[in-house]
Design a protein around this motif. Sequence first.
Motif, PDB file in Angstrom:
ATOM      1  N   THR A 117      16.025  46.014  26.304  1.00 23.20           N
ATOM      2  CA  THR A 117      15.524  44.837  25.595  1.00 23.20           C
ATOM      3  C   THR A 117      16.671  43.942  25.157  1.00 23.20           C
ATOM      4  OG1 THR A 117      13.647  46.139  24.792  1.00 23.20           O
ATOM      5  CG2 THR A 117      14.128  44.072  23.641  1.00 23.20           C
ATOM      6  N   ILE A 145      17.949  42.037  28.163  1.00 30.99           N
ATOM      7  CA  ILE A 145      17.031  40.963  28.557  1.00 30.99           C
ATOM      8  C   ILE A 145      17.132  39.775  27.601  1.00 30.99           C
ATOM      9  CG2 ILE A 145      14.603  40.346  28.811  1.00 30.99           C
ATOM     10  CD1 ILE A 145      14.099  43.183  29.803  1.00 30.99           C
ATOM     11  N   VAL A 146      17.168  40.074  26.281  1.00 38.43           N
ATOM     12  CA  VAL A 146      17.271  38.998  25.292  1.00 38.43           C
ATOM     13  C   VAL A 146      18.592  38.257  25.435  1.00 38.43           C
ATOM     14  CG1 VAL A 146      17.431  38.515  22.822  1.00 38.43           C
ATOM     15  CG2 VAL A 146      15.705  40.123  23.664  1.00 38.43           C
ATOM     16  N   VAL A 179      20.432  37.924  28.174  1.00 35.87           N
ATOM     17  CA  VAL A 179      20.386  37.107  29.387  1.00 35.87           C
ATOM     18  C   VAL A 179      19.562  35.854  29.164  1.00 35.87           C
ATOM     19  CG1 VAL A 179      19.593  37.025  31.775  1.00 35.87           C
ATOM     20  CG2 VAL A 179      20.802  39.043  30.944  1.00 35.87           C
ATOM     21  N   LEU A 180      18.385  36.021  28.542  1.00 35.31           N
ATOM     22  CA  LEU A 180      17.540  34.854  28.278  1.00 35.31           C
ATOM     23  C   LEU A 180      18.243  33.868  27.360  1.00 35.31           C
ATOM     24  CD1 LEU A 180      14.001  36.482  27.831  1.00 35.31           C
ATOM     25  CD2 LEU A 180      14.821  35.114  29.751  1.00 35.31           C
ATOM     26  N   GLY A 181      18.921  34.403  26.324  1.00 39.33           N
ATOM     27  CA  GLY A 181      19.659  33.518  25.422  1.00 39.33           C
ATOM     28  C   GLY A 181      20.756  32.764  26.145  1.00 39.33           C
ATOM     29  N   VAL A 202      20.829  32.005  29.377  1.00 38.50           N
ATOM     30  CA  VAL A 202      20.215  31.015  30.275  1.00 38.50           C
ATOM     31  C   VAL A 202      19.764  29.786  29.499  1.00 38.50           C
ATOM     32  CG1 VAL A 202      18.257  30.586  31.793  1.00 38.50           C
ATOM     33  CG2 VAL A 202      19.545  32.723  31.997  1.00 38.50           C
ATOM     34  N   ILE A 203      19.125  30.035  28.339  1.00 41.55           N
ATOM     35  CA  ILE A 203      18.661  28.906  27.520  1.00 41.55           C
ATOM     36  C   ILE A 203      19.846  28.079  27.023  1.00 41.55           C
ATOM     37  CG2 ILE A 203      17.496  28.295  25.362  1.00 41.55           C
ATOM     38  CD1 ILE A 203      15.696  30.748  25.797  1.00 41.55           C
TER      39      ILE A 203
END
Length: 231
Positions: free
Chosen positions: A167, A170-171, A173-175, A177-178
Amino acid sequence: MASMDRTGVSGRLRSGDLLHAGLAVVLLLGVWGVSGLEVSTGKVSSIEAMNGSTVLIPCTYSSCIGIKDLFFNWHYNDNGTMLKLCEGEIPMEGVEPRGVSVYHERIEFVGSSKGNNISFLLWNITFEDQGEYICFARNPKEKNRNHTAIFTLIVVDQLKDPDSSLTVVIVSVLGGVIGLAIFLMVVKGLVVNFLLDGGEKNKDCLVNSGNDNTENGLSGAKADNKGTPKA
């Protein structure tokens, strides 16, 4: 000559009969192997539970040839010594277990023929309850063949927290990317503004250049040329 023909024909018939008999035996054995009784403790054959809690020790049975007077019992493997926990009998399909005997004070049999279920509850578990539980069943329709399945109970002080590393990744990576998307949008906006400002400056330069030329007499020179008298 006729005798030889009859002998040959009878030999071929005997060979054919033997072949058919062999095929029949193979088919019967295959059907027997597929249709036999099976017992299972489920897809997960172990559970981790907290000390003092109540757990379900599961076991189910199935048979394509049906059952009659199915005998079952449960044992606990106490370092090689098999301790009987409970036992009973199921007369036939759809009939509830009968004659169920329980030999442990913290065990409650919860089996039911509705789900081909011969499971039990173990109340207020302790560390001494940890180990292997063996579900046993015997179906007279199969000439009393024995079938078993093993379920393992693990007793702990407290349950482990689920692994959150995935988790976190994933968080992260998403952070990332954003954040990258926001950065690119800001850069794009700056570039567009810079280009727009550059275009406006170029226009202003052209206008100012035209005005300067007028003031320097370029337009007046043309007018003077037009007004010069012919010789």
